[in-house]
Scaffold this motif. Structure first.
Motif, PDB file in Angstrom:
ATOM      1  N   ILE A   1       0.855  -1.183   0.000  1.00 58.86           N
ATOM      2  CA  ILE A   1       0.000   0.000   0.000  1.00 58.86           C
ATOM      3  C   ILE A   1       0.889   1.231   0.000  1.00 58.86           C
ATOM      4  N   GLY A   2       0.717   2.090  -0.987  1.00 52.35           N
ATOM      5  CA  GLY A   2       1.505   3.317  -1.042  1.00 52.35           C
ATOM      6  C   GLY A   2       0.907   4.397  -0.163  1.00 52.35           C
ATOM      7  N   THR A   3       1.760   5.243   0.401  1.00 48.82           N
ATOM      8  CA  THR A   3       1.303   6.469   1.051  1.00 48.82           C
ATOM      9  C   THR A   3       2.072   7.621   0.431  1.00 48.82           C
ATOM     10  N   GLU A   4       1.390   8.740   0.194  1.00 50.10           N
ATOM     11  CA  GLU A   4       1.979   9.842  -0.560  1.00 50.10           C
ATOM     12  C   GLU A   4       1.612  11.151   0.146  1.00 50.10           C
ATOM     13  N   PHE A   5       2.496  11.575   1.054  1.00 51.45           N
ATOM     14  CA  PHE A   5       2.245  12.755   1.873  1.00 51.45           C
ATOM     15  C   PHE A   5       3.500  13.624   1.941  1.00 51.45           C
ATOM     16  N   PRO A   6       3.347  14.912   2.284  1.00 58.80           N
ATOM     17  CA  PRO A   6       4.521  15.753   2.532  1.00 58.80           C
ATOM     18  C   PRO A   6       4.979  15.545   3.977  1.00 58.80           C
ATOM     19  N   THR A   7       6.057  14.842   4.180  1.00 57.26           N
ATOM     20  CA  THR A   7       6.416  14.405   5.528  1.00 57.26           C
ATOM     21  C   THR A   7       7.680  15.042   6.082  1.00 57.26           C
ATOM     22  N   THR A   8       8.237  16.008   5.364  1.00 56.82           N
ATOM     23  CA  THR A   8       9.451  16.663   5.831  1.00 56.82           C
ATOM     24  C   THR A   8       9.312  18.177   5.683  1.00 56.82           C
ATOM     25  N   ALA A   9      10.286  18.890   6.206  1.00 61.34           N
ATOM     26  CA  ALA A   9      10.407  20.345   6.058  1.00 61.34           C
ATOM     27  C   ALA A   9       9.116  21.066   6.466  1.00 61.34           C
ATOM     28  N   GLY A  10       8.686  22.032   5.661  1.00 59.23           N
ATOM     29  CA  GLY A  10       7.599  22.919   6.060  1.00 59.23           C
ATOM     30  C   GLY A  10       6.249  22.278   6.229  1.00 59.23           C
TER      31      GLY A  10
ATOM     32  N   TYR B   1      -1.862 -13.290   4.018  1.00 59.96           N
ATOM     33  CA  TYR B   1      -1.392 -12.084   3.343  1.00 59.96           C
ATOM     34  C   TYR B   1      -0.679 -11.167   4.336  1.00 59.96           C
ATOM     35  N   LYS B   2       0.328 -10.490   3.855  1.00 62.81           N
ATOM     36  CA  LYS B   2       1.068  -9.513   4.641  1.00 62.81           C
ATOM     37  C   LYS B   2       1.044  -8.180   3.913  1.00 62.81           C
ATOM     38  N   PHE B   3       0.738  -7.117   4.658  1.00 61.24           N
ATOM     39  CA  PHE B   3       0.657  -5.782   4.066  1.00 61.24           C
ATOM     40  C   PHE B   3       1.932  -5.000   4.349  1.00 61.24           C
ATOM     41  N   VAL B   4       2.418  -4.318   3.332  1.00 60.15           N
ATOM     42  CA  VAL B   4       3.659  -3.554   3.434  1.00 60.15           C
ATOM     43  C   VAL B   4       3.402  -2.132   2.944  1.00 60.15           C
ATOM     44  N   GLN B   5       3.836  -1.170   3.727  1.00 62.98           N
ATOM     45  CA  GLN B   5       3.689   0.230   3.363  1.00 62.98           C
ATOM     46  C   GLN B   5       4.876   0.696   2.533  1.00 62.98           C
ATOM     47  N   VAL B   6       4.579   1.398   1.450  1.00 67.18           N
ATOM     48  CA  VAL B   6       5.625   2.042   0.654  1.00 67.18           C
ATOM     49  C   VAL B   6       5.399   3.549   0.767  1.00 67.18           C
ATOM     50  N   ALA B   7       6.187   4.209   1.597  1.00 74.70           N
ATOM     51  CA  ALA B   7       5.952   5.615   1.934  1.00 74.70           C
ATOM     52  C   ALA B   7       6.724   6.545   0.995  1.00 74.70           C
ATOM     53  N   LYS B   8       6.020   7.537   0.474  1.00 72.38           N
ATOM     54  CA  LYS B   8       6.624   8.553  -0.388  1.00 72.38           C
ATOM     55  C   LYS B   8       6.403   9.945   0.217  1.00 72.38           C
ATOM     56  N   ASP B   9       7.360  10.816  -0.001  1.00 71.21           N
ATOM     57  CA  ASP B   9       7.322  12.192   0.489  1.00 71.21           C
ATOM     58  C   ASP B   9       7.264  13.128  -0.713  1.00 71.21           C
TER      59      ASP B   9
ATOM     60  N   VAL C   1       2.005  -2.885  -5.550  1.00 66.68           N
ATOM     61  CA  VAL C   1       1.303  -1.760  -4.933  1.00 66.68           C
ATOM     62  C   VAL C   1      -0.103  -1.716  -5.524  1.00 66.68           C
ATOM     63  N   VAL C   2      -1.114  -1.900  -4.679  1.00 70.15           N
ATOM     64  CA  VAL C   2      -2.485  -2.018  -5.192  1.00 70.15           C
ATOM     65  C   VAL C   2      -3.297  -0.741  -5.020  1.00 70.15           C
ATOM     66  N   GLY C   3      -2.791   0.218  -4.252  1.00 69.06           N
ATOM     67  CA  GLY C   3      -3.507   1.468  -4.056  1.00 69.06           C
ATOM     68  C   GLY C   3      -2.640   2.431  -3.266  1.00 69.06           C
TER      69      GLY C   3
END
Length: 450
Positions: A51-60, A88-96, A122-124
């Motif tokens: 499962i992807g996550t796509e958030f602004p996680t650094t700086a401002g 099944y095992k779920f794995v996070q793929v984190a993006k900034d 990555v399914v969503g």
């Protein structure tokens, strides 16, 4: 020929060493800690779903994005710990998506989702935080297709052609954002036509302010929220003394000096803490005539960073909102907050901790529905493009039809992918030592405002 015992022993020893080396090379996961079965990169007997996550996680933008990512992390951890989907095992793929400017960046966000789509496992994706980033990401995820679900995007035009003054006619973005003509994007945040209305009603009717000056940060979210606030403010009898659209800068003193001469009852800001919210409120304190002027803003400014930056300054009251129910009012809140603070600490809570958690849970429930109903098989490995396409579409269909009750209330999605939950919650700065530093004031069912 008869071999000597010493030669037989040497041969056996060599054979044993070779077997040991081969076993060591084949054991474990060559890709690191990602679990799964032998064919898709994990431990024997489990299948990996990412499962992807796509958030602004650094700086401002860290004070907004990291809490949302933490919420997603907690949901995935709980799913794995509870054996939510056996086998099944779920794995996070984190993006900034923070770019060189130190805040959220459309180009970075678009590259992030492209990379996530490129991994068939990555399914969503849960995210993004900012509507401007969603504008860049949505066409890409729609073509893939892959589900994109946001806890915080509120700009009306991401999914609608109304209100007409904002999204109608030549201003419509729906065909551009949805090139396949199918819905693949969802959000659990109430849209800005409702948030703007709730903020206008609170300022004009509850607080009694009659005149306002409106500033926005030039971004999709800020401009849209400001327009909706202005429209409803004037509809209910308020007066807008003027407006300014200003890209984030280090100094707002010139425009604030001009505003002071108009003597507004309140300044409204459409934008994020990092794109003007903090700086404007700080500099109001030093401009004659604005030191005690109330400051009203939306969810983009409801951050621990803004609360910590401006409370020590004193001055006029600050009011913000989130586009949904206040998580503390939910029956599920205690369980969630206890688990969240245990994992990340009490200072890590933000406006979208619960939203990131709930959106990930929605995605997890959709995945489980697809697997248990046998509508599609999860991709068998990182090369299974055909399997990924079928499974991702099945997950999209499952999200569209979901009925979910969580920390942020009940969510189902209309034909445009928007939540049917239209509540708005209002806040003022409270105890900086408690949560994100904001005090809940009231909750508005915006269906009563239409």
């Amino acid at each position: 020929m008869r071999r000597s015992p010493s030669r037989i022993f040497a041969s056996l020893l060599g054979f044993t060493l070779i077997i040991g080396i081969l076993t060591a090379c084949g054991a474990g996961n060559p890709g690191g800690s990602t679990p799964g079965n032998g064919s898709n990169g994990g431990t024997q007997g489990t299948i990996t779903i990412k499962i992807g996550t796509e958030f602004p996680t650094t700086a401002g933008d860290a004070s907004t994005g990291m809490p949302a990512q933490n919420g997603a992390t907690l949901a995935i951890k709980e799913a794995n710990d509870s054996n939510f989907l056996p086998g099944y095992k779920f794995v996070q793929v984190a993006k900034d998506d923070v770019g060189a400017s130190g805040t959220h960046d459309q180009t970075v966000g678009q590259k992030n989702v492209t990379d996530l789509i490129g991994d068939p496992q990555v399914v969503g994706t849960v995210g993004p935080i900012n509507s401007s980033v969603a504008l860049a990401e949505m066409p890409t995820t729609n073509r893939a297709p892959m589900v994109l679900i946001s806890p915080s995007n509120t700009n009306d035009c991401l999914t609608k052609e109304t209100p007409a003054f904002e999204c109608g006619g030549a201003k419509s973005k729906v065909n551009q954002l949805r090139p396949t003509g199918k819905v693949t994007y969802f959000r659990t945040a109430t849209i800005d036509q409702y948030q703007g209305a709730a903020l206008a009603v609170y300022g004009h009717k509850t607080k009694g302010y009659k005149t306002a000056y409106v500033i926005d940060d030039t971004e999709a979210y800020g401009v849209g929220l400001a327009k909706n606030f202005t429209t409803y403010w004037t509809k209910i009898g308020g007066t807008v003394l003027g407006s300014a659209s200003i890209k984030q800068t280090n100094s707002y003193e010139n425009i604030l000096t001009e505003i002071a001469g108009k003597h507004p009852d309140v300044i409204f800001f459409g934008g994020n803490d990092s794109t003007g919210g903090i700086t404007i409120r700080q500099q109001m304190k030093s401009v004659s005539g604005l030191a005690n002027t109330p400051f009203l803003a939306g969810d983009g400014s409801k951050t621990s960073a803004l609360a910590k930056a401006v409370k020590p300054l004193g001055g006029g009251p600050v009011y913000t909102s989130i586009p949904g129910i206040d998580p503390s009012q939910s029956p599920a809140s205690k369980t969630f907050f206890d688990a969240y603070t245990k994992q990340f600490g009490p200072d890590a809570i933000g406006a979208y901790s619960a939203g990131g958690y709930d959106d990930t849970k929605i995605l997890l429930n959709a995945i489980k529905s697809v697997v248990t109903s046998k509508k599609a098989d999860a991709p068998k490995d990182s090369n299974d493009d055909a399997g990924a396409a079928k499974f991702r579409q099945a997950v999209i269909d499952a999200v569209q039809n979901i009925q979910y009750d969580g920390v942020t209330g009940h969510h189902s999605f209309d034909k445009n992918g928007d939540t049917t939950n239209h509540f708005i919650s209002l806040y003022t700065i409270g105890d900086l030592g408690s949560g994100d530093g904001w005090k809940f004031l009231e909750q508005v069912d915006t269906s009563s405002l239409q």
